[in-house]
Design an enzyme around this catalytic site. Structure first.
Site, mmCIF file in Angstrom:
data_model
loop_
_atom_site.group_PDB
_atom_site.id
_atom_site.type_symbol
_atom_site.label_atom_id
_atom_site.label_comp_id
_atom_site.label_asym_id
_atom_site.label_seq_id
_atom_site.Cartn_x
_atom_site.Cartn_y
_atom_site.Cartn_z
ATOM 1 N N HIS A 140 -8.690 147.004 -21.257
ATOM 2 C CA HIS A 140 -9.566 148.237 -22.049
ATOM 3 C C HIS A 140 -9.002 149.738 -21.557
ATOM 4 C CE1 HIS A 140 -12.636 150.206 -24.106
ATOM 5 N NE2 HIS A 140 -13.046 151.131 -23.193
ATOM 6 N N GLU B 216 34.927 137.583 -34.372
ATOM 7 C CA GLU B 216 34.015 138.675 -35.116
ATOM 8 C C GLU B 216 35.262 139.708 -35.910
ATOM 9 O OE1 GLU B 216 30.699 139.423 -35.906
ATOM 10 O OE2 GLU B 216 31.948 140.954 -37.236
ATOM 11 N N VAL C 191 14.441 147.293 -63.090
ATOM 12 C CA VAL C 191 15.665 148.194 -63.197
ATOM 13 C C VAL C 191 16.417 147.640 -64.261
ATOM 14 C CG1 VAL C 191 17.408 149.413 -62.032
ATOM 15 C CG2 VAL C 191 15.076 149.243 -60.997
ATOM 16 N N GLU D 16 9.386 147.975 -57.914
ATOM 17 C CA GLU D 16 9.244 146.739 -57.440
ATOM 18 C C GLU D 16 9.039 145.354 -58.722
ATOM 19 O OE1 GLU D 16 9.411 144.334 -54.546
ATOM 20 O OE2 GLU D 16 8.938 143.044 -56.006
#
Ligand code: FAD
Ligand code: NAI
Length: 469
Positions: free
Chosen positions: A448, A35, A240, A206
């Site tokens: 419930h 990593e 955009v 969007e």
């Protein structure tokens, strides 16, 4: 330079990679996990699921304390935001969880190699170590679990201060007056919710004619209506063109998606969240002969093996939804396949949750997908306005929708918008894994008063016999 040999070398310690490494070690395979990030846990723990959920929870507490308590007879005054403390709680949560993975690696004897891994031959991973030098790892099997990164957009240069990706949006030093979000998907709506609750005006731009385009459209429409009611401005079918950093903030230039007059939106922060792409940089895949598909994802077979035997891939870097639990399940299945067991993931039953308020959760097919496939289905719906617990809690927004095969009654998809949708979807996923019918859910006793009773009622509604509406 030193050499070490392993049965399995995993590249990437996100939810796909770290889970695969732990499972491989549990199965008795000598395992290392490479990593490059300082801490383990990948995108999810460091800059994704966990910090975003910490801020979603904290901002919801703030918003609810400020605006939601009076109805319940709780009077508070002088509610103040301490953003630094909020960020500290988020950072501490992340730190404790990433350290938890380091502990799990030790416990399971997974060797953590801190550095950037490159596949230099079929059985070799070379690691440029974070603290200098190189290490060569010989591996009978290599698992690629390198995840994904934010998709860039021409004309919008991310500086992680004024023009941010999700990573910058998780660490803003102050609440923006006006936040423009490019992309009305998971990240835009979750992080937009965080900053709106803390006081920002939020405009979502969007490209398509609706937000969350992958969702069942009825749920998506309802979701957009609820967000607008909360104060979101949503500009759909809008493109955009450019985001220009100025002395005082950012000017976003937009135009209709199909072309037309341009408009400028002034704001102080822009969040770019138009999707993520599979991350394979520096991996040496072409040299190793590992094939990618047309969208740059590592190609795998149903066992998660790539075009090169002994090299496997899982998580965001392969096909399918970019979700942590999908990556984890693939990690387990892949490790089991390497160990000679049979590891499979049912990709037809991967739940997905947007952690806004209300939450939006789904599993299986949408109505649009069933229509397109020509499947004869029945739909049962039940609104939270008719659910006792939702009413008592003041969380009546939304509904449960169950789609079942018209002939066999088998559940094909469940879609929920509601305050507890993220927890409720687990029942639907479990049912679908067991091949449940709508009648099976309807006949199951639900406690419930819980919001989960709306699931039972929606199942009854598939057969036209709900009790409470
Ligand atoms: P990653 O988590 O991306 O991990 C890959 C790791 O590989 C990284 O740590 C990277 O540093 C490392 N790496 C890459 N190349 C190399 C190399 N050559 N050598 C060494 N290391 C390398 N999903 C959900 O299910 N629920 C959520 O609520 C959710 N929220 C999210 C919120 C945000 C803001 C974002 C950005 C994502 C969110 N996701 C969520 C998606 C989720 O984070 C990913 O689907 C998940 O992390 C994918 O896991 P992975 O193991 O495939 O990859
Ligand atoms: P997304 O795919 O969810 O949404 C991107 C949105 O941007 C879509 O609505 C798309 O139509 C729109 N878009 C694309 N190009 C555009 C453009 N040029 N201009 C304007 N809009 C544009 O991607 P997002 O939000 O970046 O998140 C990436 C992924 O991370 C998600 O798909 C999901 O897999 C994962 N994620 C999951 C979360 C969860 O499980 N709760 C939370 C956050 C992220």
């Amino acid at each position: 330079m030193s050499d070490q040999s392993f049965d399995v070398v995993v590249i990437g310690a996100g939810p796909g990679g770290y889970v695969a490494a732990i499972r491989a070690a549990q199965l008795g395979l000598k395992t290392a996990c490479v990593e490059k990030r300082e801490t383990l846990g990948g995108t999810c723990l460091n800059i994704g699921c966990i910090p975003s959920k910490a801020l979603l929870h904290a901002s919801e507490l703030y918003d609810h304390t400020k605006h939601g308590l009076e109805n319940f007879g709780v009077k508070v005054s002088d509610v103040k935001l301490d953003l630094k403390a909020m960020m500290k709680q988020k950072d501490e949560t992340v730190a404790s969880l990433t350290q938890g993975i380091a502990f799990l690696f030790k416990k399971n004897k997974v060797e953590h190699v801190a550095g950037t891994g490159t596949i230099t031959a079929k059985n070799t991973v070379e690691v440029a170590l974070n603290d200098g030098g190189k290490k060569t790892l010989k591996a009978k099997n290599i698992i690629i679990a390198t995840g994904s990164d934010s998709t860039p957009l021409d004309g919008v240069k991310v500086d992680e201060k004024k023009i941010v990706s999700s990573t910058g949006a998780l660490a803003l030093a102050k609440v923006p007056k006006h936040l423009v979000v490019i992309g009305g998907g998971y990240i835009g709506l979750e992080m937009g919710s965080v900053w709106r609750r803390l006081g920002a005006d939020v405009t979502v731009v969007e490209f398509l004619d609706r937000i969350t385009p992958g969702l069942d459209q009825e749920v998506g429409k309802n979701f957009a209506r609820v967000l607008k009611k909360q104060g979101f401005e949503i500009k759909t079918s809008t493109k955009v063109v450019e985001a220009k950093s100025t002395k005082t903030g950012v000017t976003v230039v937009v135009e209709p998606a199909k072309g037309g007059d341009r408009e400028e939106i002034k704001c102080d922060v822009v969040l770019l969240s138009i999707g993520r792409f599979p991350y394979t940089e520096a991996l040496g895949l072409d040299k190793a002969g590992v094939e990618l598909d047309e969208r740059g994802r590592v190609k795998v077979d149903h066992n998660f093996q790539t075009s090169v035997p002994g090299i496997w891939a899982i998580g965001d870097v392969i096909e399918g939804p970019m979700l942590a639990h999908k990556a984890e399940d693939e990690g387990v299945a892949c490790a089991e396949n390497i160990a000679g067991e049979v590891g499979q993931v049912n990709h037809d039953v991967i739940p997905a949750v947007v952690y806004t308020m209300p939450e939006v959760a789904s599993v299986g097919k949408t109505e649009e997908e069933l229509k397109e496939a020509g499947v004869d289905y029945k739909a049962g719906k039940f609104p939270f306005t008719a659910n006792a617990r939702a009413k008592a809690n003041g969380n009546t927004e939304g509904f449960v929708k169950i789609l079942a095969d018209a002939r066999t009654d088998r559940v094909l998809g469940v879609h929920i918008i509601g305050s507890d949708a993220g927890n409720m979807i687990a029942e639907a996923a479990l049912g679908m894994e067991f091949g449940a019918t709508a009648e099976d859910i309807a006949l199951t006793c639900h406690a419930h008063p819980t919001e989960a009773e709306a699931m039972k009622e929606a199942a009854l509604a598939v057969h036209g016999r709900p009790i409470h509406i």
